[in-house]
Design a protein around this motif. Structure first.
Motif, PDB file in Angstrom:
ATOM      1  N   MET A 130     -11.240   2.873  29.689  1.00 39.15           N
ATOM      2  CA  MET A 130     -10.128   2.234  29.250  1.00 39.15           C
ATOM      3  C   MET A 130     -10.195   2.116  27.605  1.00 39.15           C
ATOM      4  SD  MET A 130      -9.159  -0.994  31.610  1.00 39.15           S
ATOM      5  CE  MET A 130      -8.260  -0.182  33.257  1.00 39.15           C
ATOM      6  N   GLU A 131      -8.915   2.436  27.030  1.00 35.90           N
ATOM      7  CA  GLU A 131      -9.088   2.243  25.598  1.00 35.90           C
ATOM      8  C   GLU A 131      -8.642   1.120  24.884  1.00 35.90           C
ATOM      9  OE1 GLU A 131      -7.009   5.707  24.365  1.00 35.90           O
ATOM     10  OE2 GLU A 131      -8.233   6.716  26.259  1.00 35.90           O
ATOM     11  N   ARG A 132      -8.369   0.087  25.652  1.00 31.24           N
ATOM     12  CA  ARG A 132      -7.854  -1.220  25.047  1.00 31.24           C
ATOM     13  C   ARG A 132      -8.989  -2.232  25.777  1.00 31.24           C
ATOM     14  NH1 ARG A 132      -4.356  -3.901  27.859  1.00 31.24           N
ATOM     15  NH2 ARG A 132      -3.152  -2.702  29.227  1.00 31.24           N
ATOM     16  N   LYS A 133      -9.176  -3.326  25.019  1.00 27.16           N
ATOM     17  CA  LYS A 133      -9.800  -4.487  25.917  1.00 27.16           C
ATOM     18  C   LYS A 133      -9.026  -5.189  26.922  1.00 27.16           C
ATOM     19  CE  LYS A 133     -11.713  -8.844  24.527  1.00 27.16           C
ATOM     20  NZ  LYS A 133     -11.795  -9.576  23.449  1.00 27.16           N
ATOM     21  N   PRO A 134      -9.536  -5.088  28.123  1.00 29.36           N
ATOM     22  CA  PRO A 134      -8.910  -5.865  29.116  1.00 29.36           C
ATOM     23  C   PRO A 134      -8.674  -7.384  28.835  1.00 29.36           C
ATOM     24  CG  PRO A 134     -10.377  -4.464  30.156  1.00 29.36           C
ATOM     25  CD  PRO A 134     -10.738  -4.256  28.862  1.00 29.36           C
ATOM     26  N   THR A 135      -7.610  -7.748  28.984  1.00 29.92           N
ATOM     27  CA  THR A 135      -7.443  -9.146  28.660  1.00 29.92           C
ATOM     28  C   THR A 135      -7.039 -10.175  29.726  1.00 29.92           C
ATOM     29  OG1 THR A 135      -5.158  -8.914  27.980  1.00 29.92           O
ATOM     30  CG2 THR A 135      -6.891  -8.921  26.252  1.00 29.92           C
ATOM     31  N   GLN A 136      -6.622  -9.535  30.955  1.00 28.47           N
ATOM     32  CA  GLN A 136      -6.068 -10.022  32.211  1.00 28.47           C
ATOM     33  C   GLN A 136      -7.065 -10.009  33.444  1.00 28.47           C
ATOM     34  OE1 GLN A 136      -3.452 -12.304  32.101  1.00 28.47           O
ATOM     35  NE2 GLN A 136      -3.628 -12.185  30.030  1.00 28.47           N
ATOM     36  N   PRO A 137      -7.226 -10.800  34.418  1.00 30.68           N
ATOM     37  CA  PRO A 137      -7.829 -10.592  35.627  1.00 30.68           C
ATOM     38  C   PRO A 137      -7.193  -9.397  36.105  1.00 30.68           C
ATOM     39  CG  PRO A 137      -7.322 -12.709  35.371  1.00 30.68           C
ATOM     40  CD  PRO A 137      -6.857 -12.120  34.333  1.00 30.68           C
ATOM     41  N   GLN A 138      -7.934  -8.658  36.742  1.00 35.56           N
ATOM     42  CA  GLN A 138      -7.264  -7.395  37.689  1.00 35.56           C
ATOM     43  C   GLN A 138      -7.935  -7.589  38.861  1.00 35.56           C
ATOM     44  OE1 GLN A 138      -5.433  -5.075  36.169  1.00 35.56           O
ATOM     45  NE2 GLN A 138      -5.315  -4.163  38.157  1.00 35.56           N
ATOM     46  N   VAL A 139      -6.908  -7.134  39.845  1.00 32.16           N
ATOM     47  CA  VAL A 139      -7.289  -7.010  41.394  1.00 32.16           C
ATOM     48  C   VAL A 139      -7.298  -5.586  41.667  1.00 32.16           C
ATOM     49  CG1 VAL A 139      -6.722  -7.604  43.809  1.00 32.16           C
ATOM     50  CG2 VAL A 139      -6.595  -9.412  41.895  1.00 32.16           C
ATOM     51  N   PHE A 140      -8.170  -4.982  42.257  1.00 33.48           N
ATOM     52  CA  PHE A 140      -8.282  -3.687  42.752  1.00 33.48           C
ATOM     53  C   PHE A 140      -8.609  -3.647  44.234  1.00 33.48           C
ATOM     54  CE2 PHE A 140      -9.845  -3.408  38.393  1.00 33.48           C
ATOM     55  CZ  PHE A 140      -9.433  -2.369  37.932  1.00 33.48           C
ATOM     56  N   GLN A 141      -7.642  -2.763  44.803  1.00 36.97           N
ATOM     57  CA  GLN A 141      -7.760  -2.814  46.250  1.00 36.97           C
ATOM     58  C   GLN A 141      -7.476  -1.122  46.687  1.00 36.97           C
ATOM     59  OE1 GLN A 141      -4.745  -5.290  48.340  1.00 36.97           O
ATOM     60  NE2 GLN A 141      -5.997  -5.364  50.087  1.00 36.97           N
ATOM     61  N   LEU A 142      -8.295  -0.869  47.458  1.00 32.85           N
ATOM     62  CA  LEU A 142      -8.239   0.580  48.058  1.00 32.85           C
ATOM     63  C   LEU A 142      -7.390   0.556  49.284  1.00 32.85           C
ATOM     64  CD1 LEU A 142     -10.830   0.830  46.161  1.00 32.85           C
ATOM     65  CD2 LEU A 142     -11.528   2.547  47.781  1.00 32.85           C
ATOM     66  N   ASP A 143      -6.187   1.339  49.014  1.00 39.22           N
ATOM     67  CA  ASP A 143      -5.535   1.458  50.446  1.00 39.22           C
ATOM     68  C   ASP A 143      -6.054   2.740  51.215  1.00 39.22           C
ATOM     69  OD1 ASP A 143      -4.663   3.713  49.217  1.00 39.22           O
ATOM     70  OD2 ASP A 143      -2.593   3.094  48.717  1.00 39.22           O
ATOM     71  N   GLU A 144      -5.699   2.900  52.484  1.00 37.60           N
ATOM     72  CA  GLU A 144      -6.023   4.109  53.221  1.00 37.60           C
ATOM     73  C   GLU A 144      -6.190   5.494  52.527  1.00 37.60           C
ATOM     74  OE1 GLU A 144      -8.163   5.191  56.275  1.00 37.60           O
ATOM     75  OE2 GLU A 144      -7.360   3.151  56.162  1.00 37.60           O
ATOM     76  N   ALA A 145      -5.210   5.777  51.874  1.00 36.85           N
ATOM     77  CA  ALA A 145      -5.232   7.025  51.062  1.00 36.85           C
ATOM     78  C   ALA A 145      -6.119   6.944  49.958  1.00 36.85           C
ATOM     79  CB  ALA A 145      -3.569   7.054  50.664  1.00 36.85           C
TER      80      ALA A 145
END
Length: 138
Positions: free
Chosen positions: A1-16
């Motif tokens: 990532m090029e910029r500083k993340p400032t917010q919480p992030q939710v990652f979820q893997l779908d089937e694909a």
């Protein structure tokens, strides 16, 4: 990532997104051992790396695919009452058990992204308008 993340992030893997890409990303151990990972997992690791590089801490919390509304709101950093209102208005489906209303985390993440996009579009529209002083000639 090029910029500083400032917010919480939710990652979820779908089937694909659980599948490995040919010659795709991998974790390489200190001993050179290669462990192939899905591209989405690479995205998650880049997010974590970026946060840590900016001297911030990271909290990784496994979440169930379906959560009580209040937990889902907390997961995406949305006020609980706001998410409850969207659910009540039918923006996302839910199911009720005896004491709890449940929503799918993927639906809540999608709602949050949609609201952010709509907000951004509205802001862009406002910014593209001519200044009021120019319209009135004052």
């Amino acid at each position: 990532m090029e910029r500083k993340p400032t917010q919480p992030q939710v990652f979820q893997l779908d089937e694909a997104s659980r599948f490995l890409a040919p010659n795709g990303p991998a974790l390489i151990g200190p001993d050179g051992t290669r462990h192939d990972i899905p591209p989405k997992v690479f995205e998650v690791l880049r997010f974590v790396e970026s946060v840590l590089a900016h001297n911030q801490a990271v909290k990784v919390t496994p979440l169930r695919p379906e959560l009580p509304i209040d937990e889902a709101a907390d997961a995406v950093d949305m006020p609980r009452d706001e998410l409850r209102a969207y659910v009540a208005e039918g923006w996302i489906p839910f199911r009720s058990s005896q004491y709890v209303d449940w929503v799918k985390l993927a639906d809540v993440v999608e709602l949050k992204a949609r609201l952010k996009a709509e907000s951004r579009a509205a802001l862009d529209e406002l910014l593209s308008e001519d200044l009021w002083d120019e319209q009135t000639g004052d």
